[in-house]
Motif scaffolding. Structure first.
Motif, PDB file in Angstrom:
ATOM      1  N   ASP A  43      98.808  42.037  93.331  1.00  0.00           N
ATOM      2  CA  ASP A  43      99.207  42.417  94.685  1.00  0.00           C
ATOM      3  C   ASP A  43     100.013  41.313  95.375  1.00  0.00           C
ATOM      4  O   ASP A  43     100.086  41.262  96.602  1.00  0.00           O
ATOM      5  N   HIS A  66     101.276  37.687  99.430  1.00  0.00           N
ATOM      6  CA  HIS A  66     100.010  38.190  98.904  1.00  0.00           C
ATOM      7  C   HIS A  66      99.413  39.263  99.828  1.00  0.00           C
ATOM      8  O   HIS A  66      98.959  38.961 100.928  1.00  0.00           O
ATOM      9  N   LYS A 113      97.717  48.098  99.801  1.00  0.00           N
ATOM     10  CA  LYS A 113      98.586  47.423  98.840  1.00  0.00           C
ATOM     11  C   LYS A 113     100.009  47.987  98.916  1.00  0.00           C
ATOM     12  O   LYS A 113     100.207  49.133  99.331  1.00  0.00           O
ATOM     13  N   TRP A 128     101.982  49.210  96.776  1.00  0.00           N
ATOM     14  CA  TRP A 128     102.275  50.418  95.988  1.00  0.00           C
ATOM     15  C   TRP A 128     101.657  51.677  96.602  1.00  0.00           C
ATOM     16  O   TRP A 128     101.923  52.778  96.151  1.00  0.00           O
TER      17      TRP A 128
END
Length: 379
Positions: free
Chosen positions: A108, A237, A243, A245
């Motif tokens: 991530d 980060h 996240k 995605w």
């Protein structure tokens, strides 16, 4: 699939440790790293069917299938948030003996820019990492003070590293018997462990790891603080539930969630990876949407609802703690990679979207997003 240029270092490499679900993310990021850093990238895939056959043709990207799990001692504690796979990053360097130095990256993290100085940075104890900014002044356990929490996991040093980016001297790392050390640590501190491999590494390396600046592991808790101009991220980060995605961002607010999704989408498209299976946008019911829109509307009129006041108070405290931390590090000689720096005196203000604060991405991020396409087009 061609690699950008022909000069590849044989001394340094990156590596990921992922399950089958996140293998596409690791592969997309690995392809980008190979092109931008011109280094090998190793992907350790654990607990799933083989993926090497469909990925093996990519120069510079190497797969390892289910090589690490057998090295993990029995009985190590874990949780839904921190499954057993998190420990496996510790054992991967034994399969990377051909390199002098390697960098482990969480999946991530988005690689934003290249800085080759990391390869020549002195590592007197074989490890460099970034402090975990979520616990600069706080404990992750509300019932314990920070000092009590650290003592419960066998850490007496004030610094606590985040394991999302680990810069490792391979020879020094292999001198340690991590399996035996982990067994001993779990026997003594299993009841206190909450961040598991990270707690273990902090106990093993306390006061013996080189502290890197926030640029090397720019964590999610810093997104709304506005220090990206002072410490331009090298690795961004997304250390939070949302996240890049997943596609979870607020339309019309060009913050790092939106930016990160666009960045990863471009990298995935260039690598020929389909991320659609990982998309999971949050479903917001009509009443919640109306509530968020109402809050956002009155905030725009100059009246800050209680939710916004609470969030802005938390950001202000985080800034105060961060400034104190940066001043303390500077007084002790600075970060291992950056001795001199200016502590920010002013900050960009985040936008309240009715639910959370979102800091619009600075102009440098939009420039970097364009560079993803430029670099990939040159490959």
């Amino acid at each position: 699939m061609a690699v950008c240029g022909t000069e590849m270092s044989s001394q340094h490499a990156f590596y990921y440790v992922v399950d089958e679900r996140l293998e596409p993310v690791a592969f997309a990021l690995a392809c980008h790293l190979v092109r931008t850093w011109r280094l090998d990238v190793h992907i350790f895939v654990e607990g799933g069917a083989t993926s090497a056959k469909r990925r093996a043709a990519v120069p510079g990207v190497y797969y390892h299938e289910n090589e690490l799990s057998c090295l993990l001692p029995d009985g190590v504690p874990s949780s839904e948030k921190w499954p057993r796979i998190v420990y496996l990053r510790i054992f991967a360097p034994r399969f990377l003996k051909q390199y002098e130095r390697v960098i482990y990256l969480d999946a991530d993290l988005l690689p934003i820019r290249r800085d080759d100085r990391i390869w020549s940075l002195p590592l007197p104890h074989g490890l460099a990492a970034t402090h975990d900014f979520e616990v600069t002044h706080d404990s992750p356990l509300p019932e314990m003070s920070r000092t009590e929490w650290l003592a419960s996991i066998g850490v007496h040093a004030p610094q606590y590293l985040n394991s999302g980016v680990l810069v490792i001297d391979v020879a020094a790392w292999l001198e340690l018997d991590f399996a035996a050390l982990l067994q001993d640590y779990v026997a003594a501190h299993a009841n206190g462990m909450r961040m598991f491999d990270q707690d273990f590494l902090n106990a093993v390396f306390q006061e013996r790891w080189s502290g890197l600046s926030p640029s090397w592991n720019f964590q999610a808790c810093l997104f709304s603080v506005g220090i990206d101009d002072a410490f331009p991220p090298i690795f961004l980060h997304f250390s939070k539930p949302d996240k890049p995605w997943m596609g979870r961002f607020r339309e019309g607010v060009d913050d790092l969630d939106n930016w990160g999704y666009q960045y990863l989408s471009k990298a995935a498209r260039r690598a020929g990876v389909d991320m659609n299976g990982l998309l999971s946008p949050k479903k917001i019911n009509v009443l919640s949407r109306l509530k968020y829109d109402f809050r956002r509307h009155i905030s725009g009129l100059g009246y800050r609802p209680s939710k916004e006041r609470k969030l802005r108070g938390e950001v202000a405290l985080r800034r105060e703690n961060l400034i104190a931390y940066l001043a303390d590090v500077k007084a002790r000689g600075g970060f291992a990679d950056r001795r001199e720096y200016e502590i920010p005196s002013s900050f960009r203000e985040a936008v309240f979207d009715g639910k959370t604060l979102r800091l619009p991405a600075g102009g440098q991020f939009n420039d970097l997003l364009m560079m993803v396409e430029l670099v990939e087009d040159m490959a």
